[in-house]
Enzyme design. Structure first.
Site, PDB file in Angstrom:
ATOM      1  N   CYS A 134       0.816  -1.215   0.000  1.00 37.73           N
ATOM      2  CA  CYS A 134       0.000   0.000   0.000  1.00 37.73           C
ATOM      3  C   CYS A 134       0.851   1.267   0.000  1.00 37.73           C
ATOM      4  CB  CYS A 134      -0.998  -0.013   1.155  1.00 37.73           C
ATOM      5  SG  CYS A 134      -2.369   1.144   0.927  1.00 37.73           S
ATOM      6  N   ASP A 203      -3.222   1.579  10.153  1.00 39.66           N
ATOM      7  CA  ASP A 203      -4.389   2.440  10.357  1.00 39.66           C
ATOM      8  C   ASP A 203      -4.775   2.450  11.827  1.00 39.66           C
ATOM      9  OD1 ASP A 203      -4.552   1.404   7.392  1.00 39.66           O
ATOM     10  OD2 ASP A 203      -5.664   3.287   7.497  1.00 39.66           O
TER      11      ASP A 203
HETATM   12  P1  RI2 Z   1       0.141   6.598   6.747  1.00 38.19           P
HETATM   13  C1  RI2 Z   1      -3.763   3.759   4.522  1.00 38.19           C
HETATM   14  O1  RI2 Z   1      -5.149   3.561   4.515  1.00 38.19           O
HETATM   15  C2  RI2 Z   1      -2.986   2.461   4.297  1.00 38.19           C
HETATM   16  O2  RI2 Z   1      -3.622   1.337   4.871  1.00 38.19           O
HETATM   17  C3  RI2 Z   1      -1.690   2.810   4.982  1.00 38.19           C
HETATM   18  O3  RI2 Z   1      -0.893   1.677   5.281  1.00 38.19           O
HETATM   19  C4  RI2 Z   1      -2.204   3.501   6.241  1.00 38.19           C
HETATM   20  O4  RI2 Z   1      -3.309   4.280   5.780  1.00 38.19           O
HETATM   21  C5  RI2 Z   1      -1.222   4.372   6.967  1.00 38.19           C
HETATM   22  O5  RI2 Z   1      -0.798   5.435   6.162  1.00 38.19           O
HETATM   23  P2  RI2 Z   1      -6.116   4.210   3.363  1.00 38.19           P
HETATM   24  O6  RI2 Z   1      -6.544   5.568   3.874  1.00 38.19           O
HETATM   25  O7  RI2 Z   1      -0.583   7.262   7.876  1.00 38.19           O
HETATM   26  O8  RI2 Z   1      -5.368   4.281   2.068  1.00 38.19           O
HETATM   27  O9  RI2 Z   1       1.444   5.954   7.197  1.00 38.19           O
HETATM   28  O10 RI2 Z   1      -7.296   3.277   3.292  1.00 38.19           O
HETATM   29  O11 RI2 Z   1       0.336   7.528   5.567  1.00 38.19           O
END
Ligand code: RI2
Length: 328
Positions: A134, A203
């Site tokens: 991701c 998350d």
């Molecule tokens: P940072 C994202 O969720 C991903 O799951 C990623 O690993 C997590 O947030 C943390 O991201 P989504 O909003 O806070 O894309 O490290 O569903 O940037």
């Protein structure tokens, strides 16, 4: 009921549609939305001002249910406002206090990501092959810091179906200059035995050290475990969930099937059900370390971080502000 600020409605809409995404960014934008509410409020009385903030807070909490960074950022601000309001402080001071709380949250959050970069970079060795899943700002901070320190390493990025956020990571790493290979999620096990480690974002970190992250993360972790590859998580402490100490787990968001098959494709196979959970849970025994801005911890120490960071008082706060989470 006060009407909601237009800019706040826009931020909430962008969080829901994932135009604004990433657990850290979502939290900072939620804080910014409350900051805007406070700055643009036309309230004449402290109680009206608090109601306006609560209206914005509710709207933001209804957007996405899984990343605890969102309710933690709102709670950080609202708890301070409501406690001050109970002391009957004047409207002007209350507004200043709300603005300061929101600004503090945003600045602390950015500082935390930077500190994780510095701490995590120490765990990156020269010549390593590292897999990530991701798109995580915290993980990119680690990789960028290590790269700027002159370390040579290569990243394998999983594409991350269905929203393909792995491609955003690959693009960012490419811009930094880090050698990067993009792979489809189905190729994770094929490449895993060559990796030195895996680093992913989070998350939510729950009280027993389990980590909730983008769908597919637990498969990456299980594959790493099978190949004896270390599995690290980078998570700011505002991603740790005090509610989980009280037995309340975040809901795993299930997004629209149209993110997987278009409406037309779905119509062509009316008997087929499509499931689209956004997150999964990686249990603590598959995680070697969690890198936080307060240092590196074992997943088993998540409980201590929650106690220290939020304190028993915060667990109280969380009980008081449960109403925010109970919104339908
Ligand atoms: P940072 C994202 O969720 C991903 O799951 C990623 O690993 C997590 O947030 C943390 O991201 P989504 O909003 O806070 O894309 O490290 O569903 O940037």
């Amino acid at each position: 009921m006060p009407s909601t600020n237009r800019k706040v409605v826009e931020i909430a809409r962008d969080i829901k549609s994932m135009k604004i995404r990433g657990a850290g960014k979502i939290a900072r934008h939620a804080a910014e939305a409350l900051l805007i509410t406070a700055q643009q409020s036309k309230a004449k009385k402290p109680s009206t001002f608090v109601r306006e903030l609560e209206t914005s807070a509710r709207l933001l909490l209804e957007t996405r249910p899984t990343a605890v960074s969102l309710p933690n950022s709102i709670r950080f601000i609202m708890f301070r406002v409501i406690e001050a309001h109970k002391r009957n402080i004047k409207l002007r001071q209350l507004r200043q206090l709300a603005i300061k709380a929101a600004t503090d949250f945003i600045q602390n959050s950015l500082k935390a990501v930077k500190s994780i970069g510095v701490i995590g970079a120490k765990r990156i060795g020269d010549g390593e092959l590292i897999m990530t899943h991701c798109n995580s700002t915290a993980v990119i901070a680690i990789l960028e810091t290590a790269f700027n320190q002159g370390k040579h390493f290569e990243i394998f990025v999983c594409e991350t179906r269905p929203r393909l956020q792995g491609r955003i990571t690959a693009q960012t790493l490419n811009e930094i200059g880090i050698p990067t290979t993009l792979i489809v999620d189905g190729a994770i096990r094929h490449f895993m035995s060559r990796m030195d480690k895996v680093i992913v974002g989070a998350d939510t970190v729950v009280a027993n050290g389990a980590v909730i992250n983008k769908i597919g993360t637990s498969t990456v972790a299980l594959t790493a475990y099978e190949s004896r590859v270390s599995f690290y998580v980078a998570a700011e402490t505002y991603k740790f969930s005090p509610e989980t100490m009280l037995g309340q787990y975040p809901k795993i968001e299930e997004r629209d099937p149209s993110e997987i098959l278009s409406k037309e494709e779905l119509k062509e196979m009316p008997g087929v059900k499509v499931r689209n959970p956004s997150f999964d849970i990686t249990p603590p025994h598959l995680i070697n370390l969690i890198i936080t801005e307060r240092g590196i911890i074992s997943p088993q120490a998540a409980f201590m971080i929650i106690r220290e960071e939020f304190g028993l008082k915060a667990l109280d706060e969380s009980m008081k502000y449960q109403t925010y989470h109970l919104l339908s």
